[in-house]
Write a protein that holds these residues in place. Structure first.
Motif, PDB file in Angstrom:
ATOM      1  N   GLY A  29      49.966  41.615  74.872  1.00 15.90           N
ATOM      2  CA  GLY A  29      48.425  40.673  74.652  1.00 15.90           C
ATOM      3  C   GLY A  29      48.762  39.602  73.952  1.00 15.90           C
ATOM      4  N   ALA A  30      47.694  38.941  73.638  1.00 14.28           N
ATOM      5  CA  ALA A  30      48.028  37.476  73.022  1.00 14.28           C
ATOM      6  C   ALA A  30      48.387  37.625  71.690  1.00 14.28           C
ATOM      7  CB  ALA A  30      46.547  36.881  73.035  1.00 14.28           C
ATOM      8  N   LYS A  31      49.465  36.667  71.286  1.00 11.68           N
ATOM      9  CA  LYS A  31      50.133  36.592  69.861  1.00 11.68           C
ATOM     10  C   LYS A  31      49.257  36.785  68.661  1.00 11.68           C
ATOM     11  CE  LYS A  31      54.753  35.962  70.359  1.00 11.68           C
ATOM     12  NZ  LYS A  31      55.222  35.844  71.773  1.00 11.68           N
ATOM     13  N   LYS A  32      48.020  35.936  68.793  1.00  7.65           N
ATOM     14  CA  LYS A  32      46.899  35.836  67.958  1.00  7.65           C
ATOM     15  C   LYS A  32      45.617  35.935  68.627  1.00  7.65           C
ATOM     16  CE  LYS A  32      49.270  32.335  65.016  1.00  7.65           C
ATOM     17  NZ  LYS A  32      49.261  31.256  64.502  1.00  7.65           N
ATOM     18  N   HIS A  33      44.675  36.806  67.790  1.00  3.29           N
ATOM     19  CA  HIS A  33      43.445  36.835  68.220  1.00  3.29           C
ATOM     20  C   HIS A  33      42.415  36.548  67.151  1.00  3.29           C
ATOM     21  CE1 HIS A  33      40.515  38.942  71.047  1.00  3.29           C
ATOM     22  NE2 HIS A  33      39.905  39.186  69.906  1.00  3.29           N
ATOM     23  N   PRO A  34      41.516  35.616  67.633  1.00  2.00           N
ATOM     24  CA  PRO A  34      40.490  35.103  66.309  1.00  2.00           C
ATOM     25  C   PRO A  34      39.344  36.207  66.127  1.00  2.00           C
ATOM     26  CG  PRO A  34      39.820  34.142  68.591  1.00  2.00           C
ATOM     27  CD  PRO A  34      40.996  34.936  68.891  1.00  2.00           C
ATOM     28  N   VAL A  35      39.143  36.487  64.681  1.00  2.00           N
ATOM     29  CA  VAL A  35      38.216  37.120  64.290  1.00  2.00           C
ATOM     30  C   VAL A  35      37.184  36.332  63.486  1.00  2.00           C
ATOM     31  CG1 VAL A  35      37.564  39.292  62.839  1.00  2.00           C
ATOM     32  CG2 VAL A  35      39.409  39.271  64.306  1.00  2.00           C
ATOM     33  N   SER A  36      35.772  36.553  63.888  1.00  2.00           N
ATOM     34  CA  SER A  36      34.935  35.433  63.401  1.00  2.00           C
ATOM     35  C   SER A  36      33.760  36.338  62.661  1.00  2.00           C
ATOM     36  CB  SER A  36      34.120  35.024  64.465  1.00  2.00           C
ATOM     37  OG  SER A  36      35.023  34.198  65.208  1.00  2.00           O
ATOM     38  N   VAL A  37      33.143  35.741  61.642  1.00  2.00           N
ATOM     39  CA  VAL A  37      31.916  36.444  60.907  1.00  2.00           C
ATOM     40  C   VAL A  37      30.796  35.423  61.146  1.00  2.00           C
ATOM     41  CG1 VAL A  37      31.034  37.256  58.815  1.00  2.00           C
ATOM     42  CG2 VAL A  37      33.399  37.606  59.499  1.00  2.00           C
ATOM     43  N   LEU A  38      29.777  35.575  61.746  1.00  2.00           N
ATOM     44  CA  LEU A  38      28.809  34.800  62.019  1.00  2.00           C
ATOM     45  C   LEU A  38      28.247  34.305  60.733  1.00  2.00           C
ATOM     46  CD1 LEU A  38      27.222  36.054  65.344  1.00  2.00           C
ATOM     47  CD2 LEU A  38      29.083  34.556  64.996  1.00  2.00           C
ATOM     48  N   GLY A  39      27.498  33.044  60.585  1.00  2.00           N
ATOM     49  CA  GLY A  39      26.680  32.666  59.401  1.00  2.00           C
ATOM     50  C   GLY A  39      25.380  33.708  59.346  1.00  2.00           C
ATOM     51  N   ARG A  40      25.056  33.869  58.142  1.00  2.00           N
ATOM     52  CA  ARG A  40      24.012  34.936  57.897  1.00  2.00           C
ATOM     53  C   ARG A  40      22.550  34.463  58.130  1.00  2.00           C
ATOM     54  NH1 ARG A  40      22.499  39.421  53.249  1.00  2.00           N
ATOM     55  NH2 ARG A  40      21.035  40.268  54.674  1.00  2.00           N
ATOM     56  N   GLY A  41      22.411  33.173  57.624  1.00  2.00           N
ATOM     57  CA  GLY A  41      21.342  32.576  57.922  1.00  2.00           C
ATOM     58  C   GLY A  41      20.897  32.149  59.494  1.00  2.00           C
ATOM     59  N   SER A  42      19.806  31.325  59.642  1.00  5.41           N
ATOM     60  CA  SER A  42      19.626  30.945  61.060  1.00  5.41           C
ATOM     61  C   SER A  42      20.589  30.120  61.427  1.00  5.41           C
ATOM     62  CB  SER A  42      18.151  30.603  61.247  1.00  5.41           C
ATOM     63  OG  SER A  42      17.711  29.758  60.338  1.00  5.41           O
ATOM     64  N   LYS A  43      21.390  29.569  60.369  1.00  3.54           N
ATOM     65  CA  LYS A  43      22.585  28.576  60.858  1.00  3.54           C
ATOM     66  C   LYS A  43      23.743  29.375  61.270  1.00  3.54           C
ATOM     67  CE  LYS A  43      21.820  24.066  59.443  1.00  3.54           C
ATOM     68  NZ  LYS A  43      20.713  24.098  60.327  1.00  3.54           N
ATOM     69  N   LEU A  44      23.694  29.918  62.511  1.00  2.93           N
ATOM     70  CA  LEU A  44      24.715  30.923  63.090  1.00  2.93           C
ATOM     71  C   LEU A  44      26.032  30.113  63.207  1.00  2.93           C
ATOM     72  CD1 LEU A  44      24.567  33.758  65.228  1.00  2.93           C
ATOM     73  CD2 LEU A  44      25.243  31.715  66.627  1.00  2.93           C
ATOM     74  N   VAL A  45      26.117  28.981  63.970  1.00  8.36           N
ATOM     75  CA  VAL A  45      27.270  28.152  64.476  1.00  8.36           C
ATOM     76  C   VAL A  45      27.847  27.568  63.209  1.00  8.36           C
ATOM     77  CG1 VAL A  45      28.265  26.519  65.728  1.00  8.36           C
ATOM     78  CG2 VAL A  45      26.550  28.223  66.815  1.00  8.36           C
ATOM     79  N   GLY A  46      26.864  26.803  62.546  1.00 12.05           N
ATOM     80  CA  GLY A  46      27.322  26.212  61.271  1.00 12.05           C
ATOM     81  C   GLY A  46      28.055  27.050  60.264  1.00 12.05           C
ATOM     82  N   GLY A  47      27.392  28.255  60.077  1.00  8.87           N
ATOM     83  CA  GLY A  47      27.778  29.160  58.913  1.00  8.87           C
ATOM     84  C   GLY A  47      29.074  30.205  59.568  1.00  8.87           C
ATOM     85  N   THR A  48      29.532  30.123  60.804  1.00  5.33           N
ATOM     86  CA  THR A  48      30.485  30.836  61.233  1.00  5.33           C
ATOM     87  C   THR A  48      31.807  30.651  60.551  1.00  5.33           C
ATOM     88  OG1 THR A  48      29.492  31.491  63.310  1.00  5.33           O
ATOM     89  CG2 THR A  48      31.953  31.640  63.085  1.00  5.33           C
TER      90      THR A  48
END
Lengths: 605, 184
Positions: free
Chosen positions: A307-326
């Protein structure tokens, strides 16, 4: 069999997920239909009910405000419910940890606490309501019973042939408590207990039909390797021949091992948290739970060979700022493979043993999670303990994987690789494939077994998975300050058949009348040679495990001699898989049943 | 002429339907006549005085139920309502990956979507003489003669089941897609 019985129903009360499956019993001689899963309506959000194939075994205890708002009411249940079980409850620990109950089943098997007293959520503050492990289990089962009765109003569950599964490693007391919760939840009186790894094998048999006889032959040994969310369970099953027919017999079961897929997800989440910290991002508890979820999903991609050597793991922003807080971090495949494969399935020798908990004078009470997470070492110890004469360990010729963990191909491959190193030229086990969905196999297999009990289909012969012993204090010179030496009297031999009983020979035992008589009680998964009446003078911790004590309350009898009644023991294993121990008076026609006293008294030794 | 017909329709509707009458009264600034069953019931009364009616008809439209599923499980509303103009593509990508995965899982579970036509897109497909316009949309040069073959441009989507959650709450809660969260 009841005349109204139309279905064989299997219920898998799991540590993290519970499932119900069924098959029509139909007419005599008719072929068995492959069992199907029945979706369970459950709360997925307040005031929102959705049927799901599995009921997560989680309980959320509501606040007064939530109860009076009736947001946890489910169709068919009493109004004003003050708790929720299932999907919604599973997500609550992230938001309201002190009101969330998880792992009730593991608590059922833990003899150092009173499992009928309200102790969960463990360590919750005093102003939060609490329930007992038995009550939590009852609530899960009640939801399942309600799902069945709603879907089958003309064939209520109490009229069906019901099979409930328990881990093979559950001792008699844990089985007894499971039974108590099940009866209180509305299961029929005559429901049957079945060991989970056997159920997994039944699911395989159900899907194979008569083909199974071509895959196994006399002398084969089959390992069922069941790694679920919270527990690991091993069972060995032998293939023999009787009257020209292939038969299956369960040979051995492993000890209760509290390590499973959740530990792997948690380990990966911990690894990711460290990677976030290195970037200067410190996660709060809510984000940590979200991360756990992301890691579970990323696990597959990260473990895959090539598989890919690296894999991103994200935690979404908690408030309604989803993208901004990720926030996100790249995990390296090599590090993750090292962590999970070498952490949980390390290459080891057949002679290796799991690392033991370091001895300390004080241990905090709480679930006895394994100090060694290496599943391969637990397996090596299990096979070694069940070695046949002249071999280093039992050699399985075949393996059946069960449990969600083994949906991951790299983990299966690693386990097979390690095992093939254990048996030199003879090689590792061949995989029995075909259990389509590992999440549902146990419930489906239990339903198949229920139908097989009516006379069709193949059955696994099992009997008692453990030998049981009553502790007897030796008479003799008492040494001040030291407890009298204890001997263990075998009352149930390993493999004792369901539906049989055994009179325990030996000296009579004097029971005090008018007050409860309490006996310490032990079990062994490895001492297969002991017969009823055999006395064991000394043993190691691995050989005999102390479980809940047993007691009987003897009323004062007129023929008591000096306040004692001479008794002998009689043990019984019912057709339903229930263990009973009786004291038979040798002076009069009287007998008393001993009951488990599950008050966590094993700690006081 | 059109307004005349509309006025006539309104006249009949107001006469036959008390609810329409109330809305018409409100529209032209008049007091609505007293009525026993309010058209847009206030939440308090609906929950307490007409439990039977509330049980009969779901208090919330399926569309809102679906929206709240996608928000709860995949944060889709958060994502769509956020102004993403100022973010780097990488930042958006990191978030979208999770939203996409979870929203797709929810759609699969609720609708078990599959293609209307399973052939690979771009391949030649045979067409029935009687085309079902709902299932297959014909594009290109359509003559009088029904075509017998064509090139598949888009496989289409269909739900093989519809299993939306059942909302059991009151009208008060029906319009809440996601509750506000306050930590105490």
């Amino acid at each position: 069999m009841k005349s109204k019985t139309q279905f064989a129903v299997g219920i898998d009360l799991g540590t993290t997920n519970s499932v119900i499956a069924y098959t029509a019993i139909g007419a005599e001689g008719a072929a068995l239909e492959p069992p199907e899963v029945l979706p369970i309506p459950q709360l997925v959000a307040p005031s929102t009910v959705e049927p799901r194939d599995a009921l997560p075994s989680f309980l959320y205890l509501a606040t007064d405000a939530e109860r009076s708002a009736a947001v946890f009411d489910v169709p068919g249940a009493k109004k004003g419910r003050d708790y929720a079980v299932g999907q919604f409850a599973q997500k609550q620990p992230a938001d309201v940890p002190t009101r969330s109950v998880a792992g009730a089943k593991s608590w059922l098997a833990y003899s150092r606490v009173d499992r009928r007293s309200p102790i969960l959520p463990w360590n919750a503050p005093a102003d939060v309501p609490k329930v007992s492990p038995v009550e939590a289990s009852r609530r899960y089962l009640e939801q399942i019973v309600a799902a069945w009765n709603a879907a089958n109003p003309k064939a209520p569950l109490k009229d069906q042939h019901v099979v409930l599964t328990v881990p093979a490693s559950f001792d008699a007391a844990a089985r007894d408590l499971t039974r108590e919760a099940a009866l209180a939840a509305g299961l029929p009186e005559d429901f049957v207990l079945l060991e989970e790894p056997q159920a997994a094998l039944y699911a395989w048999l159900a899907d194979q039909g008569d083909q199974w006889r071509k895959q196994l032959k006399v002398g084969d040994t089959l390992l069922v390797c069941d790694v679920g969310g919270g527990t690991t369970d091993f069972t060995l099953i032998g293939v023999a021949e009787e009257d020209g027919q292939l038969t299956l017999r369960r040979i051995a079961v492993g000890n209760h091992t509290l390590v499973g897929g959740d530990n792997m997800d948690l380990a990966l989440a911990h690894h990711a948290t460290t990677a976030f910290a290195a970037k200067g991002v410190n996660l709060n508890p809510w984000q940590s739970v979200a991360l756990w979820h992301s890691c579970r999903n990323a696990k597959e991609a990260l473990l895959a060979e090539g598989g890919a050597k690296k894999h991103p793991v994200s935690v979404l922003g908690r408030g309604s700022k989803l993208v901004g807080g990720t926030v996100s971090v790249d995990l390296e495949q090599k590090a993750v493979r090292d962590l999970l494969l070498d952490g949980f399935f390390p290459v080891c020798a057949l002679t290796d043993k799991p690392a033991r908990r370091s001895a300390s004078g004080f241990r905090e009470i709480g679930l006895p999670y394994e100090s060694d997470a290496a599943i391969t070492r637990h397996l090596a110890a299990f096979l070694t303990a069940n070695a046949t004469e002249g071999s280093g360990g039992a050699r399985p010729t075949h393996i059946l994987f069960n449990g969600g963990v083994f949906k991951s191909e790299p983990l299966r491959t690693r386990l097979l690789d390690v095992m093939s190193g254990w048996f030199d030229k003879q090689g590792g086990p061949a995989v029995l494939s075909g259990n389509a969905d590992l999440d549902f196999a146990v419930a489906r297999g239990a339903a198949y077994y229920g139908a097989a009990k009516t006379g069709r289909g193949v059955r696994i012969r099992g009997g008692a998975a453990r030998a049981y012993y009553v502790g007897i204090e030796t008479a003799g010179l008492a040494i001040p300050g030291a407890p009298r030496p204890l001997r263990a009297l075998c009352v149930v031999p390993f493999g004792m058949e369901e539906g049989s009983q055994a009179d325990v020979p030996g000296d009579e035992i004097g029971l005090v009348v008018g007050e409860p008589a309490t006996f310490r009680f032990f079990s062994s998964a490895t001492r297969k040679q002991d017969r009823p009446g055999d006395v064991v003078d000394r043993w190691t911790d691995e050989e005999l495990t102390e479980t809940d004590s047993m007691e009987a309350n003897l009323p004062t009898a007129e023929n008591a001699q000096d306040g004692y009644v001479p008794v002998r023991f009689q043990s019984k294993l019912t057709e339903l898989g229930v263990f009973e121990l009786w004291c038979i008076s040798q002076a009069a026609d009287q007998r008393w049943k001993l009951e488990f006293s599950v008050r966590g008294d094993a700690e006081t030794d | 002429m059109q307004r005349f017909i509309l006025a006539l329709k309104c006249f009949l509707a107001i006469l036959s339907d008390r609810a329409v009458a109330a809305r018409a009264a409100a529209l032209i600034g008049e007091e609505a006549p007293p009525q026993t069953t309010p058209v847009t019931p206030s939440p308090q009364t609906s929950a307490r005085t007409t439990p039977a009616a509330a049980a009969a008809a779901p208090a919330r439209s399926d569309a809102l139920t679906l929206l709240s599923v996608l928000q709860r499980e995949a944060r889709l509303v958060d994502f769509l309502k956020e102004d993403i103009g100022g973010y780097e593509d990488a930042q958006i990508g990191a978030a979208v990956r999770d939203v996409h995965r979870d929203a797709a899982a929810a759609l699969d579970r609720l609708f078990a979507l599959k293609h209307v036509m399973d052939e690979p897109e771009g391949s030649d497909v045979a067409l029935a003489t009687q085309n079902d316009a709902a299932r297959i949309k014909l594009v290109g040069n359509l003559g009088a003669q029904a075509p017998s073959r064509g090139r598949l441009q888009h496989g289409g989507w269909q739900a093989t089941k519809v299993e939306l959650p059942q909302f059991t709450g009151n009208a008060d809660a029906a319009r809440i897609v996601a509750p506000a969260e306050v930590e105490v």
